[in-house]
Design an enzyme around this catalytic site. Structure first.
Site, mmCIF file in Angstrom:
data_model
loop_
_atom_site.group_PDB
_atom_site.id
_atom_site.type_symbol
_atom_site.label_atom_id
_atom_site.label_comp_id
_atom_site.label_asym_id
_atom_site.label_seq_id
_atom_site.Cartn_x
_atom_site.Cartn_y
_atom_site.Cartn_z
ATOM 1 N N ASP A 64 0.858 -0.997 -0.429
ATOM 2 C CA ASP A 64 0.074 -0.010 0.107
ATOM 3 C C ASP A 64 0.546 1.047 -0.188
ATOM 4 O OD1 ASP A 64 -2.177 -1.654 0.332
ATOM 5 O OD2 ASP A 64 -2.886 -0.622 1.299
ATOM 6 N N CYS A 97 -4.157 -5.925 -2.812
ATOM 7 C CA CYS A 97 -3.463 -6.958 -2.412
ATOM 8 C C CYS A 97 -2.790 -8.195 -3.092
ATOM 9 C CB CYS A 97 -2.723 -6.903 -0.840
ATOM 10 S SG CYS A 97 -2.970 -5.780 0.282
ATOM 11 N N ASP A 341 2.539 -3.229 -3.736
ATOM 12 C CA ASP A 341 1.777 -4.280 -4.645
ATOM 13 C C ASP A 341 0.075 -3.545 -4.977
ATOM 14 O OD1 ASP A 341 0.566 -3.186 -2.273
ATOM 15 O OD2 ASP A 341 -0.066 -4.990 -1.853
ATOM 16 N N ASN A 342 0.714 -1.846 -4.327
ATOM 17 C CA ASN A 342 -0.662 -0.575 -4.656
ATOM 18 C C ASN A 342 -0.557 0.403 -4.123
ATOM 19 O OD1 ASN A 342 -2.163 -2.852 -2.987
ATOM 20 N ND2 ASN A 342 -2.666 -1.187 -1.976
HETATM 21 CA CA LIG Z 1 -1.944 -3.748 -0.679
#
Ligand SMILES: [Ca+2]
Ligand SMILES: [Ca+2]
Length: 492
Positions: A64, A97, A341-342
């Site tokens: 994140d 995720c 991941d993001n």
């Molecule tokens: Ca994530």
């Protein structure tokens, strides 16, 4: 797990309220603010010769983390960005995720690898064919493979926490304990070990440091080895801890004790997307959100500081990785990729906290690559995605995939930052259901609800004025629509 709510709660709004209604605040997407001046296009460096030994590859993945959060990581920016290539336009194809991690491990979009979400039945680890994945292909090609930390969500809950195929060394964080900086359990090559208890905050057992310690020892053990290795090092930071812990500690995520009180973030220059004034152009789930209240703004600000403070130990870990590789004579044959991941929404478009959405704050991620033959200190604006990570690693390893890959190697762009990419990218999500296409200029989104968004990112980089109803853009929309159908394999 708090993230469960993301996908189990009703309707689209729940998907973006990951932390809860309390949040608000301003997050600069900040890359421009962090830009180091004077780093023009770098000279092309010759590719490594075919007869050289195959390199080691290390992927450091945070959870994140936004591009702006790199502001808290000066060592990482210097050692990986300054000594390598910074990708300024890297996207997570399904910005949450499990799908993102499955894409990393498969080289495929989520609708092709099957992990369409965080939880069963449509997502999570039980949907993933781990027997046909990157570590297996690398192992087949003669690589030694090591994973440490967070894996695909559901490891230990949806499926038993056993050692997945393809990994010669395994330190997998077991769900749901993954979301604790203390009191988490790792499956260490078949043996489960629990580190402390959630509230003791023993400085020696902080999750980031323990994972880094395992990684450093694994690197030290490989000094002088002819056989190359692949390492996946996945930190929880700056992701929030479990709901129970947040309630107990009053903090979103705890930093290492040595960083308590450290100043990790400046005041965020609010982007124009922050607390978007006019949302009449947006889908209903945004239109129904109210303007951010002052207390929400304070909470967002506080959370940004906590998140960035948790990244300080990751920044130190990156420095230690590089130092250990250098000391053991392995740095010159090792590629290091750093990514997340993001991304994370922090008040943009009135969303106090969340991800999943196709907007820049959620979909754009840091990507830094350092390694032999790459242009040091260069930046590239090539449009790239997490579907490209596996193809890049396979090219470095000269290994063959067992799937039809959706991405392509990033090496040509890393070796020549002037090289432009024109390939359109798919963004997708199951909840809220949308599919989107991102081109050099446009972001076109089609929601399962039938709603649309269209942004001209050249003129409107902050995604403030959707042009989906503009009659002058009929042909543009038709073209983007066709591209989207092709990328999504004939979907909606
Ligand atoms: Ca994530
Ligand atoms: Ca607007």
């Amino acid at each position: 797990m708090r993230q469960t709510r993301t996908t189990t709660a009703a309707a689209t709004a729940a998907a973006i309220a990951v932390i809860g209604a309390a949040a608000l605040g301003g997050e600069a997407t900040g890359a421009d603010a962090d830009r180091v001046p004077g780093l023009g296009p770098a000279p092309i460096v010759a590719a490594p010769r075919q007869d050289e030994r195959r390199p080691n590859v290390i992927v450091v993945m945070t959870d994140d983390q936004t591009v702006g959060d790199l502001a808290a990581m000066p060592r990482t920016r210097a050692l990986l960005g300054g000594a390598g290539v910074t990708f300024d336009r890297s996207y997570s194809s399904y910005p949450v995720c499990a799908p993102s991690r499955a894409t990393f491990l498969s080289g495929q979009y989520a609708h092709n690898n099957g992990v369409m979400g965080i939880y069963r039945p449509t997502g999570g680890y039980s949907r993933f064919d781990a027997a046909n994945a990157l570590p297996v292909w690398l192992q087949d090609a003669g690589y030694d493979t090591i994973h440490l930390g967070k894996y695909v969500n559901g490891y230990g809950t949806d499926v038993p926490a056993t050692q997945p195929p393809g990994w010669s060394e395994w330190y997998g964080a077991i769900d749901p304990t993954t979301y604790r900086m203390w009191g988490y359990s790792l499956n260490e090559n078949g043996t489960v070990r629990t580190y402390g208890s959630p509230r003791d905050e023993d400085p020696r057992l902080y999750q980031t440091d323990v994972l880094a310690g395992h990684a450093l020892r694994a690197i030290e053990r490989r000094a002088g080895e002819a056989r190359p290795f692949f390492m996946s090092l996945a930190f929880l930071a700056p992701h929030h801890e479990s709901a129970a812990l947040r309630q107990a500690t009053g903090r979103v995520v705890r930093a290492a004790p040595r960083h308590a009180g450290a100043r990790a973030a400046g005041s965020a220059p609010a982007t124009p997307a922050y607390d978007e004034a006019d949302v009449s152009d947006k889908p209903r789930f945004i239109r129904r959100r109210h303007r951010l209240a002052p207390e929400e703004a304070v909470a967002i600000d506080r959370r940004r500081h906590e998140r960035r403070r948790s990244l300080l130990s990751v920044d130190e870990a990156v420095e230690q990785l590089v130092a250990t590789l250098r000391r053991t004579g392995q740095l010159e044959r090792t590629y290091i990729l750093f990514t997340s991941d993001n991304g994370y929404l922090q008040g943009e478009h009135r969303v106090p906290a969340g991800k999943v959405l196709p907007y820049e704050a959620a979909a754009r991620v840091p990507l830094l690559i350092r390694g032999p033959g790459l242009a040091a200190g260069a930046r590239t604006r090539a449009l790239v995605s997490n579907i490209d990570l596996a193809p890049t690693i396979l090219e470095l390893a000269r290994a063959a995939p067992g799937r039809r890959l959706d991405g392509r190697s990033l090496l040509p762009f890393a070796r020549d930052p002037r090289k432009r990419a024109t390939r359109p990218l798919l963004l997708e999500s199951g909840r809220p259901a949308y599919r989107a296409v991102r081109t050099d200029r446009w972001l076109y989104v089609r929601y399962g609800s039938g709603e649309r968004e269209l942004y001209d990112l050249h003129r409107d980089p902050h995604e403030l004025r959707s042009l989906h109803a503009d009659p002058r853009l009929v042909r543009t929309r038709a073209k983007l629509s066709a591209t989207l159908r092709r990328l999504a394999g004939g979907g909606r």
